[in-house]
Design an enzyme around this catalytic site. Structure first.
Site, mmCIF file in Angstrom:
data_model
loop_
_atom_site.group_PDB
_atom_site.id
_atom_site.type_symbol
_atom_site.label_atom_id
_atom_site.label_comp_id
_atom_site.label_asym_id
_atom_site.label_seq_id
_atom_site.Cartn_x
_atom_site.Cartn_y
_atom_site.Cartn_z
ATOM 1 N N ASP A 202 40.175 38.306 47.480
ATOM 2 C CA ASP A 202 40.521 39.726 47.382
ATOM 3 C C ASP A 202 40.291 40.379 48.738
ATOM 4 O OD1 ASP A 202 40.950 42.410 46.252
ATOM 5 O OD2 ASP A 202 40.652 41.416 44.331
ATOM 6 N N HIS A 275 45.848 42.726 47.706
ATOM 7 C CA HIS A 275 44.440 42.303 47.634
ATOM 8 C C HIS A 275 44.201 41.094 48.539
ATOM 9 C CE1 HIS A 275 43.006 45.138 44.635
ATOM 10 N NE2 HIS A 275 44.085 44.921 43.902
ATOM 11 N N GLU A 338 48.660 45.672 42.152
ATOM 12 C CA GLU A 338 48.260 46.699 43.116
ATOM 13 C C GLU A 338 48.609 46.340 44.568
ATOM 14 O OE1 GLU A 338 44.496 48.524 40.648
ATOM 15 O OE2 GLU A 338 44.074 46.843 41.974
HETATM 16 C C1 ACM Z 1 43.389 44.747 37.884
HETATM 17 O O1 ACM Z 1 42.484 45.224 37.202
HETATM 18 N N1 ACM Z 1 43.676 45.248 39.074
HETATM 19 C C2 ACM Z 1 44.176 43.632 37.423
#
Ligand code: ACM
Ligand code: ZN
Length: 556
Positions: A202, A275, A338
């Site tokens: 991440d 991420h 995201e």
């Molecule tokens: C998430 O909670 N961003 C998958």
């Protein structure tokens, strides 16, 4: 004379009878187990495990019998003798192909024997987990003082509602030692959870050794400073301490093997295209802007994502080659959530790719990215899972969708005949507060939200909107444990238990057999087991009682 012989016989029978029957220990768990089986009936008396108990099993079940022998050995300090014919005072495993599902089992305990039947070792393993919960509570390393343990007479028939029962752990936002990950897996096994989703990369760190790309762990595994206090708070506070760590490939193999021994599949998650800042900090040429990038010490969504240039694909293929080797399971989770498109919008390379592939926009570019990775992994016999954002711009042909922003993504994916895993935040996010009282307590900071135990328990993984045909695409539920606010293993345990125990019942127990009051009753001995194991669970019966009212007031 006749009378004398008769009396002698009676006496002899009396002696024989009582020497065959053992004294039943007092500490017998008749409360029940979690998850609730398909059917379970307690009978009269108990089986006593002690130094004389023997074990019989077909070779196919040797690993499971070994697991049980070792577990019992550690508690009654005796090694069970393997016998090859049925006898009394024995634990008897039978392979029974009439139990069709590989996870199904029967467990019958009488004062004479313990009998376990299953068609596969996996089913037999779950019988052993039920047995574990029926054993008296002893601390982890303690040997029963009398060298014996009573198991209540019981008759269990059992099989799971869902074939996928997952639990995730984020080891990026905070990093946890191998021993802790193993204990986490062991508790999953005890609850019959069969999939460990391991969130390994991440923005805040890269936590898996990749031999081809050593900078990932030399640079990407460490951040300079971490946000302390709440994310939205002004001014933000930072600890200014270097923090990090990673798992070597040897450690990864050790964990995968530990999970495999417990019939748990490990799904690694390698995040892309978003991420990804820890990867970019390690190899800045893989971003659109060239950097500078840093391993992030704060949470949320970051704009620095992988560029869609060729170099990125060859890098990710190199990473996935090693990941695919390390994890024998079918699935690799590629993230997909995201990913802000700001840099793609400004990047010559990304824009040229949109044009040359005839794509409409950056969402379709992400879809192209994911499809290309899927194709590569399918070629290696692997399947991908992605967060529900992978629906945007078009789903990759064989992808499984992990629905987290509610159940909308699941419904959409199932309608497109794609498998789905259910992890909606409002039931499955164990990083959300579990008690209202914790929301006012600075010592138990959480990311936000409110997902009390009863809410987790009430989750039905099958969205109502689906037709009978579409429901088949729902593989099962999963609890997610993001660790921004879990700096220590104690905090993880506080947040995870007992809510993960409720989720275990959601995944295993038939809907008509679920009952929250019964669950709370059965929770008590399990909590005692956790305490004996030194687990810092967060179960507070008085808060759980209070929360029932608040949940009723809030509704859905
Ligand atoms: C998430 O909670 N961003 C998958
Ligand atoms: Zn780019």
């Amino acid at each position: 004379m006749t009378i004398k012989i008769t009396r002698l016989c009676t006496l002899l029978m009396f002696v024989l009878f009582y020497s065959a029957c053992k004294r039943t220990p007092e500490n017998i768990n008749r409360t029940g187990i979690i998850p609730q089986p398909v059917s379970m009936e307690f009978g009269e008396g108990a089986f006593v495990i002690d130094e004389d108990t023997k074990i019989l099993y077909p070779d196919a079940f040797a690993p499971v019998a070994g697991f049980l022998s070792e577990y019992i050995g550690s508690r009654v300090n005796a090694e069970m003798e393997r016998i090859d014919e049925e006898d009394s005072d024995a634990i008897i495993f039978r392979q029974d192909q009439s139990l069709e599902k590989e996870e199904a089992y029967t467990l019958k305990v009488t004062p004479k024997n313990i009998e376990i039947s299953a068609s596969s070792p996996k089913g037999a393993f779950y019988a052993v987990q039920s047995l574990r919960q029926l054993m008296p509570v002893l601390s982890n390393n303690a040997i029963s003082e009398e060298g014996e343990m009573g198991i209540p007479a019981v008759d269990i028939q059992d099989e799971p509602r869902f074939g996928y029962r997952g639990q995730m752990l984020d080891v990026v936002r905070h990093f946890f030692p191998v021993e802790f990950v193993k204990q986490y897996i062991d508790l999953m096994a005890m609850l019959k959870i069969n999939t460990f989703h391991w969130h390994l990369t991440d923005d805040q760190g890269w936590r898996i050794e990749i031999k081809k790309y050593p900078e990932l762990t030399r640079v990407g595994a460490y951040r300079d400073s971490t946000l302390i206090g709440l994310y939205g708070e002004e001014p933000q506070q930072w600890d200014k301490k270097r923090y990090g760590g990673f798992y070597t490939q040897e450690e990864v193999k050790e964990i995968v093997k530990y999970a495999q021994d417990r019939y748990i599949t490990v799904i690694p998650e390698i995040e892309m295209p978003g991420h990804a800042e820890a990867a970019l900090a390690s190899y800045p040429e893989l971003g659109c802007t060239g950097g500078p990038y840093q391993v992030q010490g704060t949470w949320g969504i970051h704009k620095n994502i992988f560029c869609t240039k060729e170099e990125t694909f060859s890098f990710l293929e190199g990473v996935l080659d090693e990941v695919a080797e390390l994890f024998p399971g079918t699935y690799i989770h590629i993230g997909g959530d995201e990913a802000p498109k700001d840099h793609w919008e400004q990047c010559e390379v990304c824009q040229a790719l949109i044009r040359s592939k005839g794509l409409v926009d950056e969402s379709e570019l992400q879809s192209y990215f994911v499809q290309r990775i899927e194709k590569y992994l399918n070629g290696k016999g692997k399947q991908i899972i992605g967060w529900d954002e992978i629906l945007e711009g078009g789903l990759a042909p064989n992808a499984t969708v992990m629905s987290w922003r509610g159940t909308k993504g699941a419904v959409e994916a199932a309608k497109q005949h794609h498998n789905v895993i259910m992890t909606p935040t409002s039931y499955c996010y164990l990083d959300y507060y579990q008690y209202q009282s914790d929301q006012d307590d600075r010592n138990v900071l959480a990311i936000g939200g409110y997902v009390p135990l009863s809410k987790v328990y009430s989750f039905d993984p099958i969205p109502e909107e689906l037709t009978a045909e579409q429901k088949k695409y729902v593989l099962g539920p999963q609890a997610n444990v993001w660790t921004e606010y879990m700096e220590t293993t104690d905090k993880v345990e506080y947040m995870v238990y007992p809510r993960a125990i409720a989720m275990a019942e959601v995944g295993w127990t038939a809907k008509e057999n679920k009952d929250y009051e019964s669950f709370l009753y059965r929770l008590q001995p399990l909590i005692e087991h956790l305490e004996a194991m030194g687990v810092n669970h967060g179960y507070k019966p008085e808060e759980v009682e209070k929360e029932k009212q608040t949940v009723a007031a809030i509704g859905e």
